[in-house]
Write a protein that holds these residues in place. Structure first.
Motif, PDB file in Angstrom:
ATOM      1  N   SER A 119       0.830  -1.208   0.000  1.00 30.94           N
ATOM      2  CA  SER A 119       0.000   0.000   0.000  1.00 30.94           C
ATOM      3  C   SER A 119       0.866   1.261   0.000  1.00 30.94           C
TER       4      SER A 119
ATOM      5  N   GLU B 299       1.073   4.124  -2.938  1.00 33.65           N
ATOM      6  CA  GLU B 299       0.914   5.557  -2.696  1.00 33.65           C
ATOM      7  C   GLU B 299       2.086   6.354  -3.275  1.00 33.65           C
TER       8      GLU B 299
ATOM      9  N   HIS C 196     -13.504   3.282  -2.660  1.00 34.16           N
ATOM     10  CA  HIS C 196     -12.074   3.505  -2.872  1.00 34.16           C
ATOM     11  C   HIS C 196     -11.668   4.941  -2.577  1.00 34.16           C
TER      12      HIS C 196
ATOM     13  N   GLU D 277     -12.036  -3.143   4.124  1.00 35.05           N
ATOM     14  CA  GLU D 277     -11.365  -2.819   2.868  1.00 35.05           C
ATOM     15  C   GLU D 277     -12.403  -2.559   1.784  1.00 35.05           C
TER      16      GLU D 277
ATOM     17  N   HIS E 228     -12.821  -4.871  -4.395  1.00 35.17           N
ATOM     18  CA  HIS E 228     -11.855  -4.649  -5.484  1.00 35.17           C
ATOM     19  C   HIS E 228     -11.800  -5.796  -6.489  1.00 35.17           C
TER      20      HIS E 228
ATOM     21  N   ARG F 198      -1.572   1.370  -7.777  1.00 36.76           N
ATOM     22  CA  ARG F 198      -2.991   1.690  -7.776  1.00 36.76           C
ATOM     23  C   ARG F 198      -3.452   1.669  -9.231  1.00 36.76           C
TER      24      ARG F 198
ATOM     25  N   HIS G 174      -5.984  -1.980  -3.184  1.00 35.12           N
ATOM     26  CA  HIS G 174      -5.756  -0.781  -3.994  1.00 35.12           C
ATOM     27  C   HIS G 174      -5.617  -1.111  -5.482  1.00 35.12           C
TER      28      HIS G 174
END
Length: 336
Positions: free
Chosen positions: A28, A32, A101, A113, A116, A174, A215
């Motif tokens: 994650s 980012e 999201h 979460e 996804h 992502r 993600h």
């Protein structure tokens, strides 16, 4: 999740030896940083996952490499959700997914979460690929399409190995990962006509889908969902059907098409939907492009009403070759 909370959770996971949570949190963080165009830092974070104190790689995790790009086709999304004509239940589900999201930080404070994994089913030409692109646009992430011609190998174990490379590459990004014609890979393992190699590929595929962090959104599309392995279905939190458009949906499509053209077509959207009832959205797009081509070439003396009329006549003479309906379009329109 804020950076402070992420670091605290990372320390907790490392202290209690929770390898799965630790990997997910680092992925994650890498995603980012990659979203901020800090690719070097993102790669170093993933590399750190692979090394023990001796600088070796005992954990089986691969650093995302350039070779994985040969297995994927990256697309910058250009279709918006608002531009699509969708069944209400499908649009509501997509809006919910996007909201989850965009508000993932709030969900994670409650140990939740965002969903996804999305399965799109329906006959060809009704917007499955376009919807995957629109989801990527709404999520503001790139779309990666799996290239089957590169992934599927002729040697034992080759396909499974390449699939692992795809998922390892995607894990720290992502993005939306899209499998078109998913039944090519996700076939029912109980089929006696399939080889042991296909069954191993399906097993690898399902494990990799399970391991992918939230993600990275996985969207798969199938024209033949009945061929999918039963274990595939339960992997996907959203299972959405995209049926052929109804007359009212086609009418809405032609209304939006007329708005894009910027002037009256000379035929009402309702009349066009009635005349072209039975078209898929892909065929409607082709019809619209056909009209636009003739309109542009006839400028400045273009007569849109006459152009639409001649295009309708031409389209009614087209053959529609479909395994389940090998008939002339004229017959389809007259019968309706």
């Amino acid at each position: 999740m804020s950076r402070a909370d992420l670091l605290v959770d990372l320390i907790k996971a490392g202290t209690r030896g929770d390898r799965g949570t630790f990997v997910r949190l680092v992925e994650s963080m890498a995603a980012e940083e990659r979203a901020k165009n800090h690719a070097l830092l993102a790669d170093r974070l993933i590399q750190g996952l692979n090394l023990n104190g001796n600088g070796r790689k005992p954990l089986g995790l691969a650093v995302p490499d350039e070779k994985a790009l040969d297995l994927l086709h990256e697309i910058v999304p250009r279709r918006a959700l608002d531009s699509l004509v969708l069944p209400p239940v499908v649009r509501m589900a997509c809006d919910e997914l996007v909201e989850e999201h965009h508000r993932a930080d709030l969900l994670r404070t409650y140990n939740l979460e965002p969903r996804h994994r999305v399965l799109l089913a329906g006959p060809p030409g009704n917007g499955k690929t376009t919807l995957a692109e629109a989801l990527a646009d709404a999520l503001m992430v790139p779309l990666f399409v799996v290239r089957y011609e590169s992934v599927i190998g002729s040697f034992l174990g080759e396909t499974s190995q390449r699939l692992r490379r795809v998922f390892e590459h995607i894990a720290s990004r992502r993005c939306v990962l899209f499998f078109d014609e998913f039944d090519t890979l996700g076939k029912e393992r109980g089929d006696t006509h399939e080889t042991g190699e296909i069954k191993r590929v399906v097993s690898t595929l399902l494990m990799q889908i399970d391991a992918l962090p939230s993600h990275a959104v996985t969207v798969v599309a199938s024209n033949h969902p009945e061929l999918l392995d039963r274990a595939v279905w339960r992997r996907f939190q959203l299972r959405l059907e995209l049926p052929p458009p109804t007359r009212s949906m086609l009418e809405e499509w032609f209304r939006r098409f007329q708005d894009r053209v910027g002037e009256p077509l000379g035929w009402s959207p309702r009349a066009l939907a009635m005349r072209l009832k039975g078209l898929s959205f892909a065929e409607a797009e082709q019809f619209g492009e056909d009209v636009l081509r003739r309109h542009v070439l006839a400028l400045p003396d273009s007569n849109l009403k006459r152009i639409v009329e001649t295009r309708l006549e031409a389209w009614q003479q087209r053959f529609t070759v479909r395994p389940d309906e090998p008939t002339r379009m004229t017959e389809r329109i007259q019968d309706s």
